[in-house]
Every structure is written in C-alpha cells, then in structure tokens.
Motif scaffolding. Sequence first.
Motif, PDB file in Angstrom:
ATOM      1  N   TYR A 188       0.812  -1.218   0.000  1.00 43.00           N
ATOM      2  CA  TYR A 188       0.000   0.000   0.000  1.00 43.00           C
ATOM      3  C   TYR A 188       0.846   1.268   0.000  1.00 43.00           C
ATOM      4  O   TYR A 188       0.423   2.324  -0.482  1.00 43.00           O
ATOM      5  CB  TYR A 188      -0.925  -0.003   1.220  1.00 43.00           C
ATOM      6  CG  TYR A 188      -2.287  -0.616   0.927  1.00 43.00           C
ATOM      7  CD1 TYR A 188      -3.330   0.158   0.454  1.00 43.00           C
ATOM      8  CD2 TYR A 188      -2.507  -1.983   1.128  1.00 43.00           C
ATOM      9  CE1 TYR A 188      -4.562  -0.397   0.187  1.00 43.00           C
ATOM     10  CE2 TYR A 188      -3.733  -2.548   0.857  1.00 43.00           C
ATOM     11  CZ  TYR A 188      -4.766  -1.757   0.390  1.00 43.00           C
ATOM     12  OH  TYR A 188      -5.994  -2.313   0.110  1.00 43.00           O
ATOM     13  N   LEU A 222      -8.236  -3.615  -4.288  1.00 43.58           N
ATOM     14  CA  LEU A 222      -7.552  -3.216  -3.054  1.00 43.58           C
ATOM     15  C   LEU A 222      -7.751  -4.333  -2.045  1.00 43.58           C
ATOM     16  O   LEU A 222      -8.792  -4.423  -1.390  1.00 43.58           O
ATOM     17  CB  LEU A 222      -8.121  -1.888  -2.536  1.00 43.58           C
ATOM     18  CG  LEU A 222      -7.999  -0.693  -3.490  1.00 43.58           C
ATOM     19  CD1 LEU A 222      -8.647   0.535  -2.868  1.00 43.58           C
ATOM     20  CD2 LEU A 222      -6.541  -0.425  -3.835  1.00 43.58           C
ATOM     21  N   VAL A 227      -2.136  -3.870  -3.051  1.00 42.55           N
ATOM     22  CA  VAL A 227      -2.855  -3.224  -4.148  1.00 42.55           C
ATOM     23  C   VAL A 227      -2.577  -4.067  -5.389  1.00 42.55           C
ATOM     24  O   VAL A 227      -1.425  -4.202  -5.809  1.00 42.55           O
ATOM     25  CB  VAL A 227      -2.366  -1.773  -4.363  1.00 42.55           C
ATOM     26  CG1 VAL A 227      -3.089  -1.151  -5.555  1.00 42.55           C
ATOM     27  CG2 VAL A 227      -2.572  -0.952  -3.109  1.00 42.55           C
TER      28      VAL A 227
END
Length: 275
Positions: A188, A222, A227
């Motif tokens: 992330y 997500l 990600v």
Amino acid sequence: MEELVEQLDINQYLPVIIEGATNVLLAAVILIVGLFIANRVNKIICNIGERYQRLDDTLFRFLGSLGKYVVLAFVAIAVLNRFGVQTASIVALLGAAGLAVGLALQGTLSNLAAGVMLLIFRPYKVGDFIGAASQFGKVQEIDLFTTILQTFDNQQIIIPNSQIWGSQITNHSHHAVRGVDMHFGVAYKENTDQVRKVIDEVLANHPHILKDPAPFVEVETLNNSSVDFLVRPFCEGEHYFTILYSVPEQIKKALDENGIEIPFPHRKVIIEKEQ
C-alpha cells in the motif's frame, strides 16, 4: 410322335425360360445402373467437401459412403424383387435389426452424432489449442467418434465427441491476437503511478508484445495487504504461453530493482497485557 411330345414340352417351358432370362437381364441392368449411380453419388458428395475449404473432408467422405450404401440397399431390394422375392419382410427384418443395433450402440451413435455436428459447425480444427471436457491440449485429429488432443507434457488424450459437444468448448486459437491476463500485488505504501511505469517498461521491451492494441495496466483490487494490478498485454496467439510464463519473472525483477515491495499475506496481532 416323340418329336411332337418334345416340341410340346419346349413350348410349355418356353415362357418360363423367357421370363427367367428377362428377369436375369433386367436384374443385371438394375445392378449395373445401381452401381454406377451409387459410385456417382459417393463421388458427388465427396467433391462437395473438397470444393469448399470450410467443409470437412472426413464428414463428406462418411456421408458419401453412407449415400452409396443406401443406394446399394435399394438396388439389392430391386434385384431381389425381379426374382419374385417378397422384399417387404426383408425390409421389416432390416428395420428391426437396425433398431436393435441402434439400441445396443446408443453411446457410439451419440458420439457419431456429436462428431457430425463438430465437423459441420467446426468450433475447432486440427492444430488449435482447445479446452473441452475438462482437458486442454492441441488438436491432433478429429474423426466421427473421437477428438485426439496432445498435451504440453506430450500425452495423448482421446475424448469421445459426445463429451465435447455436450460441454463448454474454449478455442484458444480462434483469434489471431490474444490478451494475456496476469495479476501483481504491491504494498500500500508504493506509488501506483511508479508501479505502472515499471510494468509498462517491461512490456514495451518484450519482443512479442504488441504495441497495438496497447497493453492494459490498471489497479484492479484493493486487497487486505496489497494493491493488485491487472496486467493484460496483447500478442499473436503463437506467443501466448511464452508471454504467460516469461513476463511475471521479468516484472518481479523490475519491481525488485526499483525497490517496490511485493507483499505477502500477513495478519497483525495485538496482545493486550492485563494490569
């Protein structure tokens, strides 16, 4: 007196002899003409399959043979009829025998029917890579009863046509250009624009990836700890597996060189200490 008796005997049997000779002659003519027509029907049907490339020769050779034997069956009945044989009982007997054979060979006939449909509609051809009946491989041969596949580990798989026609067929070779779907996850904390740039550079340098249509590189999901990017480059069908099994390693190395973290699933545990 004896000569008169002999003359009377000859006159008595002469119509029978003439009728028999006529029947033999007509039967011979029917047989010759019937053989000519049967062979002609076979040739005409086979020529139809050879004339059009989209039509399968195997199917039309089978249909040609079938048409030939149907004509010969009628010829045989006509010949027997010339000699006074009651053909109605023979036709009934053949019908009953055909029904019995059909019931005994239900599975085989279903494969035959499926083979005819596959050869008519041609959802795949020899040389295509297909997925069907829970199997995947290169089509080596298609006949009226089975389809033969060759797997990547060089095994031969023989699949009854009824199993293929009754299930989903995926033809991986139908379109000349294919997209290769791949998924990559990054942490992330990473900048998605930088990640996309790194992936785009790898794809642009690959010799088999097409510039048009352009590769698709976008954030897809997500997840809990990553990600996830969907990466879909396009290529000629023959290079599909080369890209599928080479690009992931190249992207992994490129992400490592640029210090971009590829996370693995993890869980954070908080332990509270009692006072």
